[in-house]
Design a protein around this motif. Structure first.
Motif, PDB file in Angstrom:
ATOM      1  N   ARG A  56       0.807  -1.179   0.119  1.00 14.52           N
ATOM      2  CA  ARG A  56      -0.074   0.069   0.006  1.00 14.52           C
ATOM      3  C   ARG A  56       0.923   1.284  -0.085  1.00 14.52           C
ATOM      4  O   ARG A  56       0.288   2.369  -0.503  1.00 14.52           O
ATOM      5  CB  ARG A  56      -0.902   0.090   1.124  1.00 14.52           C
ATOM      6  CG  ARG A  56      -1.903  -0.890   1.105  1.00 14.52           C
ATOM      7  CD  ARG A  56      -3.198  -0.505   1.997  1.00 14.52           C
ATOM      8  NE  ARG A  56      -2.721  -0.795   3.601  1.00 14.52           N
ATOM      9  CZ  ARG A  56      -2.936  -1.607   4.168  1.00 14.52           C
ATOM     10  NH1 ARG A  56      -3.894  -2.705   3.920  1.00 14.52           N
ATOM     11  NH2 ARG A  56      -2.569  -1.772   5.553  1.00 14.52           N
ATOM     12  N   HIS A  59       1.212   3.739  -3.138  1.00 16.06           N
ATOM     13  CA  HIS A  59      -0.051   4.701  -3.593  1.00 16.06           C
ATOM     14  C   HIS A  59      -0.403   5.595  -2.297  1.00 16.06           C
ATOM     15  O   HIS A  59      -1.259   6.081  -2.090  1.00 16.06           O
ATOM     16  CB  HIS A  59      -1.444   4.242  -3.952  1.00 16.06           C
ATOM     17  CG  HIS A  59      -1.167   3.655  -5.304  1.00 16.06           C
ATOM     18  ND1 HIS A  59      -0.702   4.096  -6.530  1.00 16.06           N
ATOM     19  CD2 HIS A  59      -1.135   2.123  -5.372  1.00 16.06           C
ATOM     20  CE1 HIS A  59      -0.568   3.305  -7.392  1.00 16.06           C
ATOM     21  NE2 HIS A  59      -0.876   1.992  -7.015  1.00 16.06           N
ATOM     22  N   LYS A  60       0.820   5.857  -1.471  1.00 15.98           N
ATOM     23  CA  LYS A  60       0.591   6.758  -0.215  1.00 15.98           C
ATOM     24  C   LYS A  60       1.623   7.854  -0.642  1.00 15.98           C
ATOM     25  O   LYS A  60       2.632   7.739  -0.864  1.00 15.98           O
ATOM     26  CB  LYS A  60       0.704   5.999   1.120  1.00 15.98           C
ATOM     27  CG  LYS A  60      -0.173   4.968   1.537  1.00 15.98           C
ATOM     28  CD  LYS A  60      -0.158   4.883   2.768  1.00 15.98           C
ATOM     29  CE  LYS A  60      -1.226   3.839   3.338  1.00 15.98           C
ATOM     30  NZ  LYS A  60      -1.386   3.629   4.699  1.00 15.98           N
ATOM     31  N   MET A 386      -5.948   2.916   4.269  1.00 11.85           N
ATOM     32  CA  MET A 386      -6.401   3.464   2.716  1.00 11.85           C
ATOM     33  C   MET A 386      -5.094   4.188   1.885  1.00 11.85           C
ATOM     34  O   MET A 386      -4.130   4.492   2.638  1.00 11.85           O
ATOM     35  CB  MET A 386      -7.369   4.324   2.903  1.00 11.85           C
ATOM     36  CG  MET A 386      -8.540   3.760   3.040  1.00 11.85           C
ATOM     37  SD  MET A 386     -10.103   5.308   3.058  1.00 11.85           S
ATOM     38  CE  MET A 386     -11.382   4.304   3.630  1.00 11.85           C
ATOM     39  N   THR A 387      -4.960   4.021   0.973  1.00 10.95           N
ATOM     40  CA  THR A 387      -4.279   4.666   0.013  1.00 10.95           C
ATOM     41  C   THR A 387      -4.873   5.863  -0.424  1.00 10.95           C
ATOM     42  O   THR A 387      -5.930   6.324  -0.271  1.00 10.95           O
ATOM     43  CB  THR A 387      -3.716   3.995  -1.469  1.00 10.95           C
ATOM     44  OG1 THR A 387      -4.851   3.650  -2.129  1.00 10.95           O
ATOM     45  CG2 THR A 387      -3.220   2.535  -1.098  1.00 10.95           C
ATOM     46  N   ASN A 389      -5.498   6.896  -3.512  1.00 17.60           N
ATOM     47  CA  ASN A 389      -6.248   6.805  -4.381  1.00 17.60           C
ATOM     48  C   ASN A 389      -7.793   6.308  -3.966  1.00 17.60           C
ATOM     49  O   ASN A 389      -8.758   6.324  -4.233  1.00 17.60           O
ATOM     50  CB  ASN A 389      -5.927   5.702  -5.536  1.00 17.60           C
ATOM     51  CG  ASN A 389      -4.675   6.553  -6.230  1.00 17.60           C
ATOM     52  OD1 ASN A 389      -4.847   7.735  -6.349  1.00 17.60           O
ATOM     53  ND2 ASN A 389      -3.864   5.705  -6.843  1.00 17.60           N
ATOM     54  N   TYR A 390      -7.726   5.004  -3.131  1.00 11.98           N
ATOM     55  CA  TYR A 390      -8.718   4.551  -2.535  1.00 11.98           C
ATOM     56  C   TYR A 390      -9.527   5.544  -1.666  1.00 11.98           C
ATOM     57  O   TYR A 390     -10.844   5.518  -1.716  1.00 11.98           O
ATOM     58  CB  TYR A 390      -8.430   3.365  -1.526  1.00 11.98           C
ATOM     59  CG  TYR A 390      -9.462   2.484  -1.134  1.00 11.98           C
ATOM     60  CD1 TYR A 390      -9.939   1.258  -1.925  1.00 11.98           C
ATOM     61  CD2 TYR A 390     -10.092   2.701   0.290  1.00 11.98           C
ATOM     62  CE1 TYR A 390     -10.927   0.664  -1.625  1.00 11.98           C
ATOM     63  CE2 TYR A 390     -11.226   1.780   0.371  1.00 11.98           C
ATOM     64  CZ  TYR A 390     -11.689   0.899  -0.304  1.00 11.98           C
ATOM     65  OH  TYR A 390     -12.559   0.080   0.011  1.00 11.98           O
ATOM     66  N   ASN A 393     -11.402   7.764  -4.062  1.00 11.26           N
ATOM     67  CA  ASN A 393     -12.328   7.386  -4.629  1.00 11.26           C
ATOM     68  C   ASN A 393     -13.579   6.830  -3.856  1.00 11.26           C
ATOM     69  O   ASN A 393     -14.782   7.052  -4.272  1.00 11.26           O
ATOM     70  CB  ASN A 393     -11.777   6.022  -5.491  1.00 11.26           C
ATOM     71  CG  ASN A 393     -10.927   6.141  -6.511  1.00 11.26           C
ATOM     72  OD1 ASN A 393     -11.008   7.351  -7.156  1.00 11.26           O
ATOM     73  ND2 ASN A 393     -10.128   5.429  -6.961  1.00 11.26           N
ATOM     74  N   THR A 394     -13.139   6.304  -2.651  1.00 12.92           N
ATOM     75  CA  THR A 394     -14.313   6.317  -1.822  1.00 12.92           C
ATOM     76  C   THR A 394     -15.250   7.403  -1.495  1.00 12.92           C
ATOM     77  O   THR A 394     -16.666   7.273  -1.151  1.00 12.92           O
ATOM     78  CB  THR A 394     -13.798   5.529  -0.333  1.00 12.92           C
ATOM     79  OG1 THR A 394     -13.167   4.206  -0.751  1.00 12.92           O
ATOM     80  CG2 THR A 394     -14.811   5.316   0.601  1.00 12.92           C
TER      81      THR A 394
END
Length: 406
Positions: A56, A59-60, A386-387, A389-390, A393-394
């Motif tokens: 992960r 994407h952080k 979470m990243t 992107n996640y 998007n969430t």
């Protein structure tokens, strides 16, 4: 087939008397059979690399949101750079390279999406329940939240790796019992130490110390590189730091008219080299003064043995002041930070109101009936994992408007 690990050289290499011994660790919370082909510290490093938490990091955010460009550092590339520098220091000082690398690779597991902005946002909403600390979150991940093994939660790392993770920046408790970092020792660390004492009042091993200073060297250098790429920093601004001014003068003298990208790299490589050599020189002098005869002597020493000299420590502070004033507190960066914080804050309140929204959480069906404090900690764990992107998007899925982070 059986192996003689020592004869074949598994985990071998000449080590100093004060280095951590991979064949004589303090063990794991849950005892395991030894590997015939790897030392315990090698196994720790390998377990760290194979975690979902490690993946992960790709994407952080480190400083700049990934949407700003493909070439900015992420938590993963930063971690890899820290590990490379830590191994170089460990080899020079005849330490256990696998332990140093493992601590370097795991040190940022607890970071949230959106860098320190995310940590600040989570700490704010979790204040009534003990707050949020990324170092304590790293410990939670490797001792509880990674759910991979049949016989235990977490990774069941050795005592030395966990000690290095928790204490790589020095003792957490002072001689009179006071907390040395912040107002109080984070509760997750105290809770874990109640069943597996990591001796919070002592220094960590030399391997953990070189991982910690490698972290400073890496981000001091690559944040300048990324700052120049972004345009928030200029070569003229670097002149504010005498150390950097000297490096630029040397490069200009040797390579007049060098294009900007090559000029930047020549500065950065000289900065890393100078800082690494400074740490090695200071450590050799400190070891000569303290004369540690074991890893335990390192823990009981009066000071950190692997750090910057007094002169380089001044340079370190000057570079950090430059980065804070020109990048971390730049108005555009602060605007993006505020928007990123609002995304996490919105998600926190949404999940607290309806835990069923946490798709894929392993206890999602039970969280709603938990006391508020336990529910808040689970929501914090979910958000911290979470990243970038996640999280974005969430938020777009749950809310009508999501702030732009660019």
């Amino acid at each position: 087939m059986t192996f003689d690990r020592h004869a074949l050289g598994f985990g071998a290499g000449q080590r100093a008397i004060y280095a951590s011994d991979p064949w004589a660790t303090r063990g794991r919370l849950h005892p395991e059979a030894e590997s015939p082909t790897r030392s315990d510290f090698q196994r720790d490093r390998d377990r760290i690399v194979h975690t979902t938490a490690f993946r992960r990091l790709k994407h952080k955010t480190q400083v700049f949101i990934a949407a700003d460009g493909d070439h900015y550092r992420t938590r993963l590339t930063h971690t890899i750079e820290v590990a490379q520098i830590a191994r170089a220091l460990a080899r020079a000082l005849k330490l256990d390279e696998d332990l140093a690398e493992g601590v370097a690779l795991v040190h940022d597991f607890g970071h949230t999406p959106f860098g320190h902005t995310g940590e600040d946002a989570l700490h704010e909403v979790l204040k009534p329940f003990g707050g949020f600390d990324h170092n304590a979150q790293s410990l939670r991940i490797v001792t509880k939240l990674e759910r991979r093994y049949a016989e235990f939660d977490g990774l069941n790392l050795t005592w030395e790796s966990l000690e290095g993770l928790v204490k790589h920046n020095g003792p957490l408790i002072g001689p009179t019992g006071e907390c040395t970092h912040g107002e109080e020792v984070p509760r997750p660390i105290l809770d874990y130490c109640a069943m597996h004492d990591l001796e919070l009042g002592s220094f960590a091993s030399m391997e953990a110390q070189v991982a910690a200073i490698a972290d400073d060297i890496a981000y001091n250098t690559h944040d300048i590189d990324d700052g120049l790429r972004s345009g928030y920093l200029t070569f003229e601004m670097l002149e504010e730091v005498p150390f950097l001014a000297r490096l630029m003068h040397d490069v200009r003298q040797r390579y007049p008219g060098l294009e900007a990208s090559r000029f930047t790299h020549e500065i950065m490589r000289r900065q890393i080299t100078a800082m690494v050599e400074d740490v090695i020189g200071y450590a050799q002098q400190a070891i000569g003064d303290e004369r540690p005869e074991s890893a335990e002597d390192v823990r009981r020493a009066r000071r950190c043995l692997a750090t910057f000299s007094a002169e380089m420590a001044v340079t370190d502070k000057e570079i950090k002041r430059l980065l804070f004033s020109r990048i971390y507190r730049h108005p555009e960066v602060m605007r993006v930070r505020a928007n990123a914080a609002s995304i996490l804050t919105d998600l926190y309140h949404a999940y607290m109101d309806d835990p069923q929204l946490m798709q894929g959480h392993y206890w999602v069906d039970r969280i709603a009936t938990m006391p508020e404090s336990a529910r808040a900690r689970h929501v914090g764990d979910y958000l911290a994992g979470m990243t970038d992107n996640y999280a974005i998007n969430t938020h777009r899925r749950l809310f009508d408007h999501t702030p732009e982070l660019r």
